[in-house]
Design a protein around this motif. Structure first.
Motif, mmCIF file in Angstrom:
data_model
loop_
_atom_site.group_PDB
_atom_site.id
_atom_site.type_symbol
_atom_site.label_atom_id
_atom_site.label_comp_id
_atom_site.label_asym_id
_atom_site.label_seq_id
_atom_site.Cartn_x
_atom_site.Cartn_y
_atom_site.Cartn_z
ATOM 1 N N THR A 169 -32.911 10.082 -9.123
ATOM 2 C CA THR A 169 -33.965 10.711 -9.913
ATOM 3 C C THR A 169 -34.371 12.006 -9.209
ATOM 4 O OG1 THR A 169 -35.724 9.533 -8.743
ATOM 5 C CG2 THR A 169 -34.847 8.507 -10.756
ATOM 6 N N GLY A 170 -35.018 12.900 -9.936
ATOM 7 C CA GLY A 170 -35.444 14.152 -9.323
ATOM 8 C C GLY A 170 -34.270 15.075 -9.054
ATOM 9 N N SER A 171 -34.500 16.069 -8.213
ATOM 10 C CA SER A 171 -33.478 17.093 -7.983
ATOM 11 C C SER A 171 -33.226 17.393 -6.512
ATOM 12 C CB SER A 171 -33.883 18.392 -8.697
ATOM 13 O OG SER A 171 -35.165 18.830 -8.268
ATOM 14 N N GLN A 172 -33.745 16.574 -5.601
ATOM 15 C CA GLN A 172 -33.510 16.796 -4.175
ATOM 16 C C GLN A 172 -32.127 16.295 -3.789
ATOM 17 O OE1 GLN A 172 -35.464 17.797 -1.349
ATOM 18 N NE2 GLN A 172 -37.104 18.654 -2.630
ATOM 19 N N ILE A 173 -31.326 17.164 -3.219
ATOM 20 C CA ILE A 173 -30.000 16.774 -2.742
ATOM 21 C C ILE A 173 -29.973 16.797 -1.224
ATOM 22 C CG2 ILE A 173 -28.919 17.737 -4.810
ATOM 23 C CD1 ILE A 173 -27.774 19.977 -2.976
ATOM 24 N N LEU A 174 -29.041 16.042 -0.660
ATOM 25 C CA LEU A 174 -28.749 16.099 0.767
ATOM 26 C C LEU A 174 -27.321 16.588 0.910
ATOM 27 C CD1 LEU A 174 -29.450 15.501 3.745
ATOM 28 C CD2 LEU A 174 -28.645 13.151 3.360
ATOM 29 N N GLY A 175 -27.111 17.584 1.753
ATOM 30 C CA GLY A 175 -25.790 18.160 1.887
ATOM 31 C C GLY A 175 -25.332 18.272 3.322
ATOM 32 N N HIS A 176 -24.045 18.200 3.517
ATOM 33 C CA HIS A 176 -23.437 18.412 4.823
ATOM 34 C C HIS A 176 -22.172 19.230 4.604
ATOM 35 C CE1 HIS A 176 -22.460 17.640 9.033
ATOM 36 N NE2 HIS A 176 -21.221 17.342 8.640
ATOM 37 N N ALA A 177 -22.030 20.315 5.307
ATOM 38 C CA ALA A 177 -20.882 21.204 5.143
ATOM 39 C C ALA A 177 -20.178 21.403 6.479
ATOM 40 C CB ALA A 177 -21.331 22.557 4.602
ATOM 41 N N VAL A 178 -18.869 21.256 6.467
ATOM 42 C CA VAL A 178 -18.046 21.607 7.622
ATOM 43 C C VAL A 178 -17.245 22.841 7.235
ATOM 44 C CG1 VAL A 178 -16.205 20.903 9.177
ATOM 45 C CG2 VAL A 178 -17.932 19.235 8.440
ATOM 46 N N ILE A 179 -17.428 23.917 7.978
ATOM 47 C CA ILE A 179 -16.843 25.211 7.639
ATOM 48 C C ILE A 179 -15.839 25.571 8.725
ATOM 49 C CG2 ILE A 179 -17.349 27.647 7.218
ATOM 50 C CD1 ILE A 179 -20.301 26.554 6.607
ATOM 51 N N THR A 180 -14.573 25.617 8.354
ATOM 52 C CA THR A 180 -13.501 25.932 9.292
ATOM 53 C C THR A 180 -13.183 27.413 9.215
ATOM 54 O OG1 THR A 180 -12.589 23.709 9.021
ATOM 55 C CG2 THR A 180 -11.151 25.368 10.003
ATOM 56 N N LEU A 181 -13.077 28.049 10.386
ATOM 57 C CA LEU A 181 -13.003 29.500 10.477
ATOM 58 C C LEU A 181 -11.664 29.970 11.010
ATOM 59 C CD1 LEU A 181 -16.481 30.036 12.185
ATOM 60 C CD2 LEU A 181 -15.964 30.305 9.750
ATOM 61 N N HIS A 182 -11.311 31.167 10.613
ATOM 62 C CA HIS A 182 -10.240 31.919 11.270
ATOM 63 C C HIS A 182 -10.903 33.070 12.011
ATOM 64 C CE1 HIS A 182 -6.518 33.903 12.137
ATOM 65 N NE2 HIS A 182 -6.848 34.975 11.457
ATOM 66 N N ARG A 183 -10.760 33.077 13.336
ATOM 67 C CA ARG A 183 -11.407 34.104 14.163
ATOM 68 C C ARG A 183 -10.345 35.048 14.697
ATOM 69 N NH1 ARG A 183 -15.869 31.341 18.082
ATOM 70 N NH2 ARG A 183 -16.463 33.547 18.256
ATOM 71 N N ARG A 184 -10.305 36.238 14.117
ATOM 72 C CA ARG A 184 -9.343 37.232 14.588
ATOM 73 C C ARG A 184 -9.806 37.877 15.882
ATOM 74 N NH1 ARG A 184 -9.381 38.426 8.978
ATOM 75 N NH2 ARG A 184 -10.840 40.146 9.327
#
Length: 542
Positions: free
Chosen positions: A48-63
């Protein structure tokens, strides 16, 4: 996409340098030494409602290891933690618009945990039949309201979604892996989808609700099978399969013959909530629900959005100012596919409608490549849709079918899973046609307006006709060059002759030697050019 709509942070205290980064306005998507390779998102959708829980893993290319600040777009969420490769916290600054993270030298990924009620980008509510649904709707830069990303089309990346929800079904980009049952005081499903091809953030989406899923004939590529699916609400499923999506597989097959292989692992057509009539999310197209409910949805929007899978999704405009590379292409190939499936009249009538739509629009005084625009939503206009389609149609007429489709196929092959600008397309087409096309692209993309011709003709002796062609469009639109301007001469007894001219400049004097005295003269009789003409018989020689 089709534009007609149917339908408090707890950031860790950081160093002054991070705060200064935000004040200075360093934006994700700039050409730095950091690029995102992939996003792995876990999203808990509320019952119910609109509150979400999120977790993001962001993989990078570092030049360049010297680039130690990762700047992400994230609007209105609360950031709970940021960690690096080793699982330890990283310093960050967050002003509820941008998240700046200081990377350790060894960091090739970061994880962000966050929560909040998205103000946009993720539509949470009830569908037309009263049932709870959740849909991503990111174009142009609205992924940032629920996903921490470099929210810019220039930085495409792979993506995966793990979605935990009480909803019965979840659809997302790419391949479905599994749905696990999670018992945590309720009974949730945790569903996994993965897209291994890099896609723009504006097409990274999820959809959750109660769907009836029908499988249409798949596309077979050797050992690989590409499912073609229709996800609709139960009340609308029979209509969807019998009307707009009847030829869903044939549309893909036509594009494959014309352009190249379908770029993704599946194609799901999804009844949804969206601000647009249709939104071309990679491998999971979302359509507004209202045309389903009102039983007025047609095949055209399906052809348009399917064409986007090649142009817009697989080959993405590097900047929104080059949106015609997406919307103009989809608008044109909608009609080209329609002609393949239903006859040439689809293309002829559709281009005529496109011309009238453009002529009546409010943007004729602006060029297609309008770099003054900062509100990208305003680019959803007649320049990028019908006029963009006309650029392709006229280019095809100029270089011929063989060169045109050879160039289109090479453009797709070369820039698939990447980004392109208008000059990239021009260079490919010049190679395919074996000629300079700079003048053509300059006048149709960088000049505003369209040519308006006043044509006066007069018989000059036996068998000879003189035509005075004057360009009378506003001076601010500039003058146009025609490499192939067709003029048709018709006699009283029905005999017809055609002549083709190369015309440029303000006034052109043309001559035709004919085997009869013409009764009528028609400029561009096949409607091959985007122009308006006024043709009259002169009462005296100039």
């Amino acid at each position: 996409m089709r534009t007609e709509a149917d339908g408090g942070g707890r950031g860790r205290a950081t160093a002054a340098a991070l705060a200064a980064l935000l004040v200075a306005g360093t934006a994700p998507g700039q050409n730095t030494g950091l690029n995102v390779k992939s996003y792995d998102f876990w999203v808990l959708l509320p019952d119910t409602g609109s509150q979400i829980l999120g977790h993001a893993v962001i993989t990078l290319h570092r030049r360049d290891q010297g680039d130690s600040i990762l700047a992400l777009n994230l609007s209105g969420m609360s950031v709970d933690s940021v960690k690096g490769n080793d699982g330890r916290p990283r310093s960050f600054s967050y002003d509820r618009l941008r998240l700046a993270i200081r990377l350790a030298p060894s960091d090739t990924l970061v994880s962000v945990t966050y929560h909040g009620a998205p103000a946009d980008g993720l539509i949470i509510g009830r569908n037309a039949h009263g049932r709870r649904v959740v849909f991503g709707d990111n174009w142009p830069q609205r992924a940032r309201y629920w996903l921490p990303t470099r929210d810019d089309p220039n930085d495409k990346a792979r993506v995966s979604f793990s979605v935990q929800t009480m909803q019965r079904s979840v659809v997302a980009n790419g391949t479905f892996n599994d749905c696990e049952v999670v018992v945590d005081g309720g009974r949730h499903s945790n569903c996994f989808w993965q897209e291994p091809h890099p896609i723009p953030t504006y097409t990274m989406v999820i959809g959750a609700g109660e769907f009836t899923v029908s499988n249409h004939r798949p596309i077979i590529h050797g050992r690989d099978t590409i499912p073609i699916q229709v996800w609709a609400y139960a009340e609308d499923s029979a209509f969807a399969d019998s009307a707009p999506f009847k030829n869903a597989t044939e549309i893909v097959e036509a594009m494959e013959r014309l352009v190249g292989p379908f770029p993704y692992e599946k194609l799901a057509h999804v009844e949804s909530s969206t601000k647009f009539g249709g939104m071309e999310n990679s491998s999971a197209i979302f359509y507004a629900e209202r045309p389903y409910v009102e039983r007025r949805m047609g095949e055209g929007v399906v052809r348009h959005e399917t064409a986007h899978q090649w142009f817009g999704d697989a080959v993405t405009p590097r900047h929104f100012h080059h949106l015609w590379l997406s919307e103009g292409f989809a608008s044109y190939f909608d009609l080209v596919i329609g002609a393949v499936l239903h006859g040439d009249s689809v293309l002829t009538a559709g281009m005529r409608r496109n011309a009238e739509s453009y002529f009546a629009s409010s943007v004729v005084d602006r060029p297609i490549l309008d770099t003054t625009v900062t509100d990208y939503v305003t680019l959803l206009n007649a320049n990028n849709y019908p006029k963009g389609a006309w650029v392709l149609h006229m280019l095809r007429g100029l270089v011929g079918d063989s060169s045109f489709f050879r160039g289109i196929r090479e453009y797709y092959r070369r820039y698939r899973d990447s980004t392109a600008l208008s000059d990239d397309f021009r260079h490919v087409m010049e190679d395919a046609a074996g000629r300079d096309l700079e003048w053509f692209f300059r006048q149709w993309l960088r000049q505003p307006g369209y040519p308006q011709l006043d044509v006066a003709w007069r018989q000059q002796g036996v068998g000879r006709v003189r035509l005075d062609v004057t360009q009378i469009q506003p001076a601010a639109w500039g003058r146009f060059r025609f490499a192939r301007l067709t003029v048709e001469f018709r006699a009283a007894d029905g005999r017809v002759a055609r002549r083709v001219y190369s015309v440029e400049g303000n006034v052109s004097v043309l001559f035709a030697d004919l085997p009869f005295v013409p009764q009528t003269v028609t400029v561009d009789p096949d409607g091959a050019l985007l122009l308006k003409t006024s043709v009259r018989e002169a009462t005296r020689a100039p």
